[in-house]
Design a protein around this motif. Sequence first.
Motif, PDB file in Angstrom:
ATOM      1  N   TRP A 112       0.861  -1.176   0.000  1.00  0.00           N
ATOM      2  CA  TRP A 112       0.000   0.000   0.000  1.00  0.00           C
ATOM      3  C   TRP A 112       0.899   1.228   0.000  1.00  0.00           C
ATOM      4  CZ3 TRP A 112      -2.396   2.660   4.664  1.00  0.00           C
ATOM      5  CH2 TRP A 112      -3.377   3.555   4.276  1.00  0.00           C
ATOM      6  N   LYS A 171       2.837   7.761  -1.697  1.00  0.00           N
ATOM      7  CA  LYS A 171       2.345   8.194  -3.000  1.00  0.00           C
ATOM      8  C   LYS A 171       0.920   8.739  -2.894  1.00  0.00           C
ATOM      9  CE  LYS A 171       2.362   6.691  -7.765  1.00  0.00           C
ATOM     10  NZ  LYS A 171       2.649   5.593  -8.677  1.00  0.00           N
ATOM     11  N   GLN A 172       0.090   8.102  -2.085  1.00  0.00           N
ATOM     12  CA  GLN A 172      -1.294   8.549  -1.931  1.00  0.00           C
ATOM     13  C   GLN A 172      -1.375   9.906  -1.230  1.00  0.00           C
ATOM     14  OE1 GLN A 172      -3.411   5.386   0.037  1.00  0.00           O
ATOM     15  NE2 GLN A 172      -4.153   4.581  -1.921  1.00  0.00           N
TER      16      GLN A 172
END
Length: 106
Positions: free
Chosen positions: A4, A8-9
């Motif tokens: 996950w 980046k998110q």
Amino acid sequence: MPFWGLQKQLGIDVDSWLVRQSMPQPHGHAATCHAFEREWVECGHGLGQIRARRECQLEYEDFMECMQRTKLAQRLRTILEQRDKMIKEGKYTPPDYHMGKEEPRP
């Protein structure tokens, strides 16, 4: 490869923050402490962690001083304490432009 990609998110890059001296700099100029970091990395390259700590201690101290400026801050603190002591004893009077009494310039 993480399952996950939280960095980046969220749009953050912790990895480049941790090694900020080695990342590309604006206008192609080297970072301030890049030379010290490079010396430290070159010294420790190929050595084990324990041996590198012992043999590259001077390079690491130079790099950390460049990054954190702790010795510089301590030296400045000592100078200011000495100045305050001299002012209190009456041996030194700061100039007007240090006291904010000078006329402002245009």
